[in-house]
Design a protein around this motif. Structure first.
Motif, PDB file in Angstrom:
ATOM      1  N   TYR A  88      43.224  29.001  38.138  1.00 30.83           N
ATOM      2  CA  TYR A  88      42.592  29.856  38.776  1.00 30.83           C
ATOM      3  C   TYR A  88      41.489  29.109  39.561  1.00 30.83           C
ATOM      4  CZ  TYR A  88      44.579  33.420  35.986  1.00 30.83           C
ATOM      5  OH  TYR A  88      45.466  34.316  35.416  1.00 30.83           O
ATOM      6  N   ILE A  89      41.081  29.753  40.681  1.00 27.20           N
ATOM      7  CA  ILE A  89      39.733  29.353  41.362  1.00 27.20           C
ATOM      8  C   ILE A  89      38.733  30.500  40.728  1.00 27.20           C
ATOM      9  CG2 ILE A  89      40.902  27.846  43.035  1.00 27.20           C
ATOM     10  CD1 ILE A  89      40.141  30.307  45.007  1.00 27.20           C
ATOM     11  N   ALA A  90      37.465  29.841  40.956  1.00 27.89           N
ATOM     12  CA  ALA A  90      36.322  30.830  40.521  1.00 27.89           C
ATOM     13  C   ALA A  90      35.640  31.085  41.985  1.00 27.89           C
ATOM     14  CB  ALA A  90      35.305  30.193  39.617  1.00 27.89           C
ATOM     15  N   PHE A  91      35.784  32.283  42.423  1.00 25.48           N
ATOM     16  CA  PHE A  91      35.471  32.351  43.713  1.00 25.48           C
ATOM     17  C   PHE A  91      34.309  33.663  43.778  1.00 25.48           C
ATOM     18  CE2 PHE A  91      35.672  34.135  48.295  1.00 25.48           C
ATOM     19  CZ  PHE A  91      35.869  32.934  48.809  1.00 25.48           C
ATOM     20  N   PRO A  92      33.201  33.364  44.501  1.00 26.29           N
ATOM     21  CA  PRO A  92      32.211  34.474  44.589  1.00 26.29           C
ATOM     22  C   PRO A  92      32.502  35.698  44.747  1.00 26.29           C
ATOM     23  CG  PRO A  92      31.454  32.314  45.689  1.00 26.29           C
ATOM     24  CD  PRO A  92      33.025  32.202  45.459  1.00 26.29           C
TER      25      PRO A  92
END
Length: 185
Positions: free
Chosen positions: A65-69
């Motif tokens: 996963y990527i942590a995206f705002p």
């Protein structure tokens, strides 16, 4: 008579080693012509046009996963740049931005690994277009015992780990593990 026996034993061992060789499955080379799919360790440059606070580099974590705002965790593993851009656009459109224009590109590829009969086995940064020969050169070259004609490459394709013995001129992908075997003679 002793030298004939030694030759016979040597030939038997050499042929036994060849009998265990299985060519790589078709998917092993077919994946080289497909769009690049993200996985853990890739650093992505995500641009949301006219939104400088969202434009940044994001790393695909161990879980994929990527942590995206604003939208939190977004699955990236196995996705192409276009697929991830579309998903981010859809999530941002859902209550955050009216018409987001999202672009995704690889900022830094996950590393590849070289093991076996090379001078400096280890992890190295991947550059598109590399061959096994390039990777071995980066790892300091072959040792005196290294088999210089073929290597074993292990790669993950659609969640399945595959290994194939290929010539050193074969291309590699980010995340591949190259194993240089010891030559017999």
């Amino acid at each position: 008579m002793g030298w004939r026996r030694a030759i016979a034993v040597s030939l038997s061992l050499a042929l036994a080693g060849c009998a265990g060789y299985v060519p790589p499955p078709p998917a092993f080379h077919a994946v080289l012509n497909e769009p690049y799919r993200f996985d853990s360790g890739d650093r992505l440059r995500i641009t949301v046009f006219e939104q400088p606070s969202l434009t940044n580099s994001y790393v695909v974590d161990q879980a994929g996963y990527i942590a995206f705002p604003l939208v939190n965790l977004v699955p990236a593993r196995g996705r192409t740049a276009d697929q991830l851009a579309a998903e981010l656009g859809l999530k941002l459109r859902n209550g955050f931005l009216r018409n987001p224009d999202v672009s995704v590109e690889v900022d830094q590829y996950r590393p590849f690994f070289v093991m076996g009969e090379v001078r400096n086995a280890g992890q190295y940064p991947y550059v598109p277009g590399m061959t096994a020969q390039n990777a071995i050169a980066i790892a300091g070259g072959f040792t005196a015992r290294g088999n210089q004609s073929a290597v074993d490459i292990t790669r993950q394709i659609n969640g399945e780990v595959m290994t194939g013995r290929v010539p050193t001129s074969d291309p590699i992908r980010a995340g591949d593990t190259i194993y240089v075997r010891e030559r017999l003679f």
